[in-house]
Write an enzyme that holds these catalytic residues in place. Sequence first.
Site, short mmCIF file in Angstrom:
data_model
loop_
_atom_site.label_atom_id
_atom_site.label_comp_id
_atom_site.label_asym_id
_atom_site.label_seq_id
_atom_site.Cartn_x
_atom_site.Cartn_y
_atom_site.Cartn_z
N HIS A 1 0.85 -1.19 0.00
CA HIS A 1 0.00 0.00 0.00
C HIS A 1 0.88 1.25 0.00
CE1 HIS A 1 -2.27 3.19 2.32
NE2 HIS A 1 -3.11 2.94 1.33
N HIS B 1 1.60 11.23 -1.68
CA HIS B 1 0.33 10.99 -1.02
C HIS B 1 -0.43 12.31 -0.99
CE1 HIS B 1 -1.94 9.01 2.58
NE2 HIS B 1 -2.59 8.91 1.44
#
Length: 594
Positions: free
Chosen positions: A125, A171
């Site tokens: 992830h 992110h």
Amino acid sequence: MSKQAYKVCCCFRRRFKFREAEAPDEIKALFGRYSENGLMTVDHLHKFLKEVQGEETVTMEEAESAMESIIKDLKHLHVFHRKVLNLEAFFRYLFGDANYPLISSNKVHHDMTAPLSHYFVYTSHNSYLTGNQISSDCSDVPIIKALEKGVRVIELDMWPNSTKDNVDIYHGRTLTTPVDLIKCLSSIRKHAFVASEFPVILTLEDHLTPDLQAKVAEMVTHTFGDVLFSSGSECSSEFPSPESLKRKIIISTKPPKEYLETKSIKERDDHSRKAKNLSEEAAWGKEVSDIADHLKIRNENEPDDGEFQDEEDAHEDIQELQQNAAPKYKNLIAIHARKRKGGIKDWLKIDPNNVTRISLSEEKFEKAVLSHGGDIVRFTQRNLLRIFPKAMRLDSSNYNPLIGWTHGAQMVALNMQGYGRYLWLMQGLFRANGGCGYVKKPDILLQIGPHNEVFDPKRALPVKKTLKVKVYMGDGWNLDFHHTHFDMYFPPDFYVKVGIAGVSDDSAVKKTKIVEDNWVPTWEEEFEFQLRVPELALLRIEVHEYDMSEKDDFGGQTCLPVSELREGIRGVPLYNQKGEKYKSVKLLMRFDFL
């Protein structure tokens, strides 16, 4: 026999005798039974392998080859002449790398010709993050490390750079520092097949405008070249097999959507403060929870919040699918991820003419399991399901992957940059099948009964097997640790925890006595575990160093898939918190199925 000195006060040191590892009494007795005049011949070894190690089909030629290999590896020991072992050589062989506890440490032995949906896939992830989810650096280094460990699913979040003329990976809506997309792609191409020749799946989270999507298409096509897999059609009734996709890189994402301007950093900072104390990871990580208890707590404490969304859906309520998305970019997508509309029942509908991939956060998945567990198992028999950590895990902690695996989810994504027991379970499962990153799902998850019934991990089942585990001894800490690492004043006090992680009825943890002041502890203790679903069970092994005044110290760990355990006496290598194997630390154990 050497001595070690430990400081007691400024003017006094206490000395302890250090004893070299010595074969336990049971090992000595076995050697006496399978040797003559203190020497084990090829005939004796052949008999030992068949009767004690459970290798019933081993041939005399294989025993002879094993003997030659043992002698070659232990040439520093004094054996009397070729093709015989004395007690010391035999003992060292049992502790050696050749006596690995699993069926194979580096050979693929599962059927690799089934559709992709029939396999658990080693999945990471936010693969580009070096630390926490909110402020760490983005880099290609964690991607390289993941691929070198056998990870097969890499995730990249694509955003326009500050000048909006190129693509960065970071992110979104956080303080993470970006890394160039092209750098990540180049590293993936270079390292994709270092650990495994089976396909790498690249999942893309797309926040790009059409012109940047076209640029991505050029970069991907140029960088990956002929290793890039193209499905040739948007519709398929079955996924291809890992075997047919060897040394291929596969792109998986949703159809392109409009670029949404980044939300302010302040908004995410507010979430960060709320989640400040969420971390569950310490030196050991949170104890592995019982699946049924965990789901019960989740059901009681968290209300349903309507339609299920995932990372890729996060802003689609205010976005339209692009009608003018770059055609070359669209053509890259070989595994289409689907947006789910409506409720759980709607997105779990199975299309006989098309297969797809959907994504769920751990929270949404756990809620879905409570009401539609059977539908999830049916869905994952043909389609792909990806599960990812909830947004509040800003510290890059993880969740219990067994909740996903026991319901057939193939891509259970964990944060690889952290550590703790849940990541150890992940590392343990993917030690199976030669560590190639693909593990064939057991038949129980692929079968449908005459009344459309499927496997239910909560169902009470009869015991299928009993696993007997004996912990003889441990060795190697004195070589891998400084003599005052565990205690400034005394040698370590080790004990071992042995347990099963699997369906709720199989889960259990037991522990040995504490052996005080000894770098080479001998326990010689035996435990039994009754297993209803051994196909999904992982054997957990942890070594603790007892500390009377503080938290016990970490002494090593490993997880082993029960379905691949070799019976008999085995040398079990241990790993550190990050899953890196110690050079010397091992346990001598015995495994038997009753």
